[in-house]
Design an enzyme around this catalytic site. Structure first.
Site, PDB file in Angstrom:
ATOM      1  N   ARG A   1     -21.170  18.941   8.015  1.00 18.31           N
ATOM      2  CA  ARG A   1     -19.894  19.014   8.739  1.00 18.31           C
ATOM      3  C   ARG A   1     -19.101  20.249   8.319  1.00 18.31           C
ATOM      4  O   ARG A   1     -18.549  20.970   9.156  1.00 18.31           O
ATOM      5  CB  ARG A   1     -19.072  17.745   8.471  1.00 18.31           C
ATOM      6  CG  ARG A   1     -19.621  16.558   9.246  1.00 18.31           C
ATOM      7  CD  ARG A   1     -19.216  15.226   8.700  1.00 18.31           C
ATOM      8  NE  ARG A   1     -19.663  14.168   9.600  1.00 18.31           N
ATOM      9  CZ  ARG A   1     -20.937  13.745   9.700  1.00 18.31           C
ATOM     10  NH1 ARG A   1     -21.882  14.279   8.958  1.00 18.31           N
ATOM     11  NH2 ARG A   1     -21.256  12.778  10.560  1.00 18.31           N
TER      12      ARG A   1
ATOM     13  N   SER B   1     -24.711   8.491  16.716  1.00 23.32           N
ATOM     14  CA  SER B   1     -23.299   8.897  16.664  1.00 23.32           C
ATOM     15  C   SER B   1     -23.184  10.422  16.604  1.00 23.32           C
ATOM     16  O   SER B   1     -22.105  10.976  16.770  1.00 23.32           O
ATOM     17  CB  SER B   1     -22.646   8.315  15.407  1.00 23.32           C
ATOM     18  OG  SER B   1     -23.225   8.895  14.250  1.00 23.32           O
TER      19      SER B   1
ATOM     20  N   LYS C   1     -36.623  17.827   3.106  1.00 21.63           N
ATOM     21  CA  LYS C   1     -35.589  17.812   4.153  1.00 21.63           C
ATOM     22  C   LYS C   1     -34.208  17.560   3.560  1.00 21.63           C
ATOM     23  O   LYS C   1     -33.228  18.200   3.949  1.00 21.63           O
ATOM     24  CB  LYS C   1     -35.919  16.716   5.169  1.00 21.63           C
ATOM     25  CG  LYS C   1     -34.961  16.646   6.345  1.00 21.63           C
ATOM     26  CD  LYS C   1     -35.399  15.581   7.326  1.00 21.63           C
ATOM     27  CE  LYS C   1     -34.699  15.731   8.661  1.00 21.63           C
ATOM     28  NZ  LYS C   1     -33.315  15.301   8.691  1.00 21.63           N
TER      29      LYS C   1
ATOM     30  N   GLY D   1     -31.765  16.349  12.876  1.00 21.48           N
ATOM     31  CA  GLY D   1     -31.096  15.758  14.033  1.00 21.48           C
ATOM     32  C   GLY D   1     -29.612  16.100  14.035  1.00 21.48           C
ATOM     33  O   GLY D   1     -29.024  16.415  15.070  1.00 21.48           O
TER      34      GLY D   1
ATOM     35  N   ARG E   1     -37.978   4.157  12.109  1.00 19.15           N
ATOM     36  CA  ARG E   1     -37.756   3.510  10.813  1.00 19.15           C
ATOM     37  C   ARG E   1     -37.760   1.982  10.885  1.00 19.15           C
ATOM     38  O   ARG E   1     -37.470   1.319   9.897  1.00 19.15           O
ATOM     39  CB  ARG E   1     -36.471   4.022  10.157  1.00 19.15           C
ATOM     40  CG  ARG E   1     -36.622   5.398   9.590  1.00 19.15           C
ATOM     41  CD  ARG E   1     -35.434   5.817   8.758  1.00 19.15           C
ATOM     42  NE  ARG E   1     -35.517   7.233   8.479  1.00 19.15           N
ATOM     43  CZ  ARG E   1     -34.460   8.005   8.232  1.00 19.15           C
ATOM     44  NH1 ARG E   1     -33.242   7.475   8.213  1.00 19.15           N
ATOM     45  NH2 ARG E   1     -34.618   9.286   7.994  1.00 19.15           N
TER      46      ARG E   1
ATOM     47  N   ARG F   1     -37.051  13.805  19.476  1.00 20.30           N
ATOM     48  CA  ARG F   1     -35.860  12.955  19.275  1.00 20.30           C
ATOM     49  C   ARG F   1     -34.860  13.212  20.411  1.00 20.30           C
ATOM     50  O   ARG F   1     -34.752  14.339  20.903  1.00 20.30           O
ATOM     51  CB  ARG F   1     -35.245  13.239  17.896  1.00 20.30           C
ATOM     52  CG  ARG F   1     -36.173  12.803  16.758  1.00 20.30           C
ATOM     53  CD  ARG F   1     -35.629  13.133  15.389  1.00 20.30           C
ATOM     54  NE  ARG F   1     -34.433  12.379  15.046  1.00 20.30           N
ATOM     55  CZ  ARG F   1     -33.696  12.616  13.955  1.00 20.30           C
ATOM     56  NH1 ARG F   1     -34.025  13.593  13.119  1.00 20.30           N
ATOM     57  NH2 ARG F   1     -32.627  11.899  13.712  1.00 20.30           N
TER      58      ARG F   1
ATOM     59  N   ASP G   1     -29.186   5.038   6.834  1.00 21.11           N
ATOM     60  CA  ASP G   1     -30.108   5.819   5.999  1.00 21.11           C
ATOM     61  C   ASP G   1     -30.496   5.105   4.709  1.00 21.11           C
ATOM     62  O   ASP G   1     -31.388   5.554   3.992  1.00 21.11           O
ATOM     63  CB  ASP G   1     -29.509   7.204   5.708  1.00 21.11           C
ATOM     64  CG  ASP G   1     -29.456   8.051   6.979  1.00 21.11           C
ATOM     65  OD1 ASP G   1     -29.930   7.563   8.032  1.00 21.11           O
ATOM     66  OD2 ASP G   1     -28.953   9.184   6.926  1.00 21.11           O
TER      67      ASP G   1
ATOM     68  N   SER H   1     -23.660   3.698  14.167  1.00 26.71           N
ATOM     69  CA  SER H   1     -23.340   4.483  12.949  1.00 26.71           C
ATOM     70  C   SER H   1     -21.897   4.986  12.971  1.00 26.71           C
ATOM     71  O   SER H   1     -21.615   6.153  12.663  1.00 26.71           O
ATOM     72  CB  SER H   1     -24.291   5.682  12.825  1.00 26.71           C
ATOM     73  OG  SER H   1     -25.615   5.270  12.676  1.00 26.71           O
TER      74      SER H   1
HETATM   75  O1  S3P Z   1     -23.697  12.321  11.407  1.00 29.40           O
HETATM   76  C1  S3P Z   1     -24.514  12.316  10.496  1.00 29.40           C
HETATM   77  O2  S3P Z   1     -24.480  13.110   9.535  1.00 29.40           O
HETATM   78  C2  S3P Z   1     -25.605  11.320  10.536  1.00 29.40           C
HETATM   79  C3  S3P Z   1     -25.491  10.178  11.289  1.00 29.40           C
HETATM   80  C4  S3P Z   1     -26.526   9.127  11.273  1.00 29.40           C
HETATM   81  O3  S3P Z   1     -27.296   9.260  12.452  1.00 29.40           O
HETATM   82  P1  S3P Z   1     -27.125   8.329  13.769  1.00 29.40           P
HETATM   83  O4  S3P Z   1     -25.746   8.432  14.233  1.00 29.40           O
HETATM   84  O5  S3P Z   1     -28.129   8.937  14.707  1.00 29.40           O
HETATM   85  O6  S3P Z   1     -27.503   6.933  13.352  1.00 29.40           O
HETATM   86  C5  S3P Z   1     -27.450   9.248  10.079  1.00 29.40           C
HETATM   87  O7  S3P Z   1     -28.555   8.389  10.241  1.00 29.40           O
HETATM   88  C6  S3P Z   1     -27.932  10.669   9.944  1.00 29.40           C
HETATM   89  O8  S3P Z   1     -28.808  10.809   8.853  1.00 29.40           O
HETATM   90  C7  S3P Z   1     -26.778  11.596   9.687  1.00 29.40           C
HETATM   91  C1  PEP Z   2     -31.674  10.691   9.950  1.00 29.86           C
HETATM   92  C2  PEP Z   2     -31.461  11.666   9.067  1.00 29.86           C
HETATM   93  O1  PEP Z   2     -31.110  12.933   9.361  1.00 29.86           O
HETATM   94  P1  PEP Z   2     -31.011  13.690  10.752  1.00 29.86           P
HETATM   95  O2  PEP Z   2     -30.685  12.698  11.821  1.00 29.86           O
HETATM   96  O3  PEP Z   2     -29.962  14.716  10.554  1.00 29.86           O
HETATM   97  O4  PEP Z   2     -32.353  14.337  10.992  1.00 29.86           O
HETATM   98  C3  PEP Z   2     -31.554  11.368   7.620  1.00 29.86           C
HETATM   99  O5  PEP Z   2     -31.214  12.236   6.807  1.00 29.86           O
HETATM  100  O6  PEP Z   2     -31.992  10.264   7.241  1.00 29.86           O
END
Ligand code: S3P
Ligand code: PEP
Length: 434
Positions: free
Chosen positions: A27, A170, A411, A94, A344, A126, A313, A197
């Site tokens: 962020r 989210s 990662k 992601g 997962r 994804r 997570d 989330s």
């Molecule tokens: O905003 C973030 O930093 C994240 C939100 C979550 O994802 P989702 O919103 O897809 O569940 C989490 O699982 C991901 O590792 C990081």
């Molecule tokens: C889901 C995760 O990360 P991202 O969605 O950013 O790939 C994670 O770190 O478990």
């Protein structure tokens, strides 16, 4: 492919200080890119996701200077007019894919240039369509590969109103909230689905506030973002990563000992900061002294029923622990875990079954019945860092356990194997299968 074998372990009470939070750093990096001046971040986790995020904003014109291995200065982007086509590779992240797609919507061109966002094969499978649709609503020209990366776009974000589906992640909302701070006009985001989330959106709102941004949450489905906001660069020490902490709590419980997490970010809005309370419910002792958190084994853990919708997570960590607890553990409200680095729900259960675990799942939950008949076997990370880290810990109780594709940890936690060796796990490359 790197396999690792957990040969043995001898874990005594230990203390650990975790690297900075990947979630906060993600962020702060994108906010720094659009805030006036130079942001100074310390305790930055130099993992693959964060390196990809810094590389992405540097391609967009931010100036990145590493001061030492965990401190970075970020001078913001000055010019949002494109003078050439740009390509951004999000690798496996992601969060970056969703945040940067929204942010690049701010870039425009009078001569037909555009930005292409791509990622690894894993990331290209994804979902991204939610970002595509919402940015189109806000005036950005966007095309995608049927709702997946690569995405090609050129802005600017005009503002106005948009609908957003936040039922799979989210991150689509968090990305838009950040980008729309610099939209030409005010923006109203209306969620047309449930918000998964949700705690992560709160984390985003707090980070935005820190940089001087303003967002009004009108009700549970609507967010109002005044346009053309002027954000200010900050000096921030990134707090420790609460999800990375969960592995050490599990290690201590598996070894029937205790761990102290130094400077634990207990007040973080991120759902996983309350993971110790789940362990407490299972029978662990949990103490908070100043800002250090101790988790201690006291008696055999009991299964638990827990809604992990806001702690996505930490689900692999809990699933690993539940395999050794007495009775049944039900992990609910986790349908969105199907869209992570691996599925997962399905992949996690399939790997646990290879060790003899008694578990089943449906679209939004996992049920695990703790067992004494588990056996060391060979499991795969499924190229998912969280599976690699959680499954490896089961080797404390199941020496001889082999983790395939153990390199996935890079990662979020490249030094993971060194950290767990320091607390007393003996882990070696698995020369037999390599
Ligand atoms: O905003 C973030 O930093 C994240 C939100 C979550 O994802 P989702 O919103 O897809 O569940 C989490 O699982 C991901 O590792 C990081
Ligand atoms: C889901 C995760 O990360 P991202 O969605 O950013 O790939 C994670 O770190 O478990």
């Amino acid at each position: 492919m790197t396999d690792r074998i957990v040969t043995s372990s001898d874990i005594k009470p230990f203390e650990v200080t975790l690297p900075g939070s990947k979630y906060l750093a993600n962020r702060y990096i994108v906010l720094a890119a659009i805030s006036h001046g130079t942001t100074q971040l310390t305790n930055v986790p130099a993992n693959d996701d964060i390196k990809a995020a810094l590389q992405a904003i540097s391609i967009l014109g931010a100036d990145i200077q590493w001061i030492d291995e965990s401190s970075v200065n970020i001078k913001s982007i000055e010019n949002f007019e494109l003078s050439s086509d740009l390509i951004i590779d999000c690798h496996d992240s992601g969060t970056l894919a969703r945040f940067i797609t929204a942010l690049t919507g701010l870039f425009y061109s009078s001569s037909g240039h555009s930005i292409t966002i791509t990622g690894s094969a894993q990331m290209r499978s994804r979902p991204m369509n939610e970002s595509v649709v919402s940015l189109q609503n806000l005036g950005v020209k966007v095309s995608s590969d049927n709702g997946y990366l690569p995405i090609k776009l050129s802005g600017p974000i005009a503002g106005g109103s948009c609908e957003l589906d936040a039922s799979r992640s989210s991150q689509f909302l968090s990305g838009l909230l950040i980008a729309c701070l610099r939209a030409e006009k005010d923006t109203l985001i209306h969620l047309n689905s449930e918000l998964v989330s949700e705690s992560y959106v709160e984390l985003t709102l707090r980070a935005i506030e820190l940089f001087g941004g303003e967002i009004k949450r009108i009700n549970c489905r609507e967010f109002f973002i005044p346009g053309q906001q002027s954000l200010t660069a900050q000096e921030i020490q990134v707090a420790g990563d609460v999800v990375s902490s969960s592995y050490f709590m599990a290690a201590a419980l598996f070894a029937k000992t205790s761990c102290t997490i130094k400077h634990y970010h207990f007040d973080s809005p991120q759902g996983e900061s309350k993971f110790p309370q789940v362990l407490e419910k299972m029978g662990a002792k949990v103490y908070l002294k100043h800002d250090d958190l101790t988790v201690e084994y006291d008696k055999p853990l009991q299964g638990v029923e827990v809604d992990m919708g806001n702690m996505p997570d930490a689900v692999p960590t809990l699933a690993a622990i539940a395999c050794f607890a007495e009775g049944e553990t039900r992990i609910t409200n986790i349908g969105h875990l199907a869209f992570k680095e691996s599925n997962r729900i399905v992949d996690l259960c399939e790997q646990l079954r290879k060790l003899g675990a008694d578990c089943d799942y449906d679209q939004s939950s996992i049920t695990i019945r703790g067992s004494k008949d588990l056996n060391a076997g060979k499991v795969s990370s499924c190229h998912d860092h969280r599976l690699a880290m959680s499954l490896a810990l089961m080797g404390i109780r199941l020496p001889g356990l082999v983790i395939e594709h153990s390199e996935a940890v890079a990662k979020s936690f490249p030094d993971y194997w060194q950290y767990v060796e320091r607390i007393g796990m003996v882990i070696e490359p698995n020369l037999i299968s390599n």
